[in-house]
Scaffold this active site. Structure first.
Site, PDB file in Angstrom:
ATOM      1  N   ASP A 184      40.127  57.012  37.518  1.00  0.00           N
ATOM      2  CA  ASP A 184      39.770  55.883  36.653  1.00  0.00           C
ATOM      3  C   ASP A 184      40.991  55.425  35.842  1.00  0.00           C
ATOM      4  OD1 ASP A 184      36.504  56.124  36.722  1.00  0.00           O
ATOM      5  OD2 ASP A 184      37.505  58.069  36.777  1.00  0.00           O
TER       6      ASP A 184
ATOM      7  N   GLU B 150      39.123  45.362  35.503  1.00  0.00           N
ATOM      8  CA  GLU B 150      38.589  45.298  36.861  1.00  0.00           C
ATOM      9  C   GLU B 150      37.239  44.595  36.810  1.00  0.00           C
ATOM     10  OE1 GLU B 150      37.168  48.555  40.016  1.00  0.00           O
ATOM     11  OE2 GLU B 150      39.327  48.641  39.582  1.00  0.00           O
TER      12      GLU B 150
ATOM     13  N   ASP C 187      39.481  50.059  33.389  1.00  0.00           N
ATOM     14  CA  ASP C 187      38.569  50.286  34.506  1.00  0.00           C
ATOM     15  C   ASP C 187      37.235  50.658  33.870  1.00  0.00           C
ATOM     16  OD1 ASP C 187      37.497  50.754  37.077  1.00  0.00           O
ATOM     17  OD2 ASP C 187      37.970  52.880  36.930  1.00  0.00           O
TER      18      ASP C 187
END
Length: 196
Positions: free
Chosen positions: A149, A74, A14
């Site tokens: 996260d 992501e 992430d």
């Protein structure tokens, strides 16, 4: 780390320039289990370039430690704050560069696709995603951590696991040449000494 012949390790990232999340899952057949997850906290580093260097260094370290077969990241979303989007894009690019530098194939997933894969709801909250991952992967409360996260990164890895054997991801890069070919408008080669 010793692996069985049919095992696969997936690293999830992430990206972020303040806090970057990572999650590692081990896949054996149709089952996945969490190996590790955590964050790289860069809030005390004031220079953006040093933060990017830290991302490259940590992603490289995680790759060397867990030897992932693939990385899921992501994808960048489009926001109103251009500076935030630019910083996030840089963080994502550096993480992708670290993976490609170690011959780890990269797969990008939109946040909506990750949420859909895990919760069945594209507008699920970070807390709902984290809660579902905790149940699916049997993660003890003590290992959940304080930052979403990490679970977002774990979500990217788990989303990739769920896509295996199907159309794999929104974007896939097998190496630098492939990355450049698929991103011709984002990559430019200036003359020596010329800034882009």
């Amino acid at each position: 780390m010793v692996m069985a012949a049919n095992e696969k390790i997936i690293l999830g990232i992430d990206p972020g320039t303040n806090i970057m999340g990572y999650g590692v899952i081990k896949v054996l057949g149709q089952k996945a289990e969490m190996v590790s997850m955590g964050v790289v906290d860069m809030r005390k580093i004031h220079d953006i370039n040093l933060r990017l260097g830290k991302i490259f260094e940590r992603v490289t370290g995680i790759i060397n430690e867990y030897l992932p077969d693939e990385m899921a990241i992501e994808a960048q979303f489009f926001g109103k704050n251009v500076q935030s989007v630019l910083k996030l894009g840089r963080a994502q690019g550096v993480a992708i560069a670290a993976a490609i530098n170690h011959d780890v194939p990269v797969h990008e997933y939109a946040p909506l696709k990750i949420k859909m894969a895990i919760t069945g709801n594209g507008s699920a909250s970070k807390e709902q995603v984290a809660g579902m991952l905790q149940r699916i992967l049997h993660i003890p409360d003590s290992e959940m951590g304080n930052f979403m996260d990490a679970t977002d990164a774990l979500g990217a890895a788990y989303c990739h696991f769920m896509q295996m054997g199907r159309p794999v991801s929104d974007t896939h890069y097998s190496g630098w040449k492939d990355f450049i070919k698929k991103n011709e408008k984002r990559v430019s080669f200036g003359k020596k000494g010329e800034e882009k």
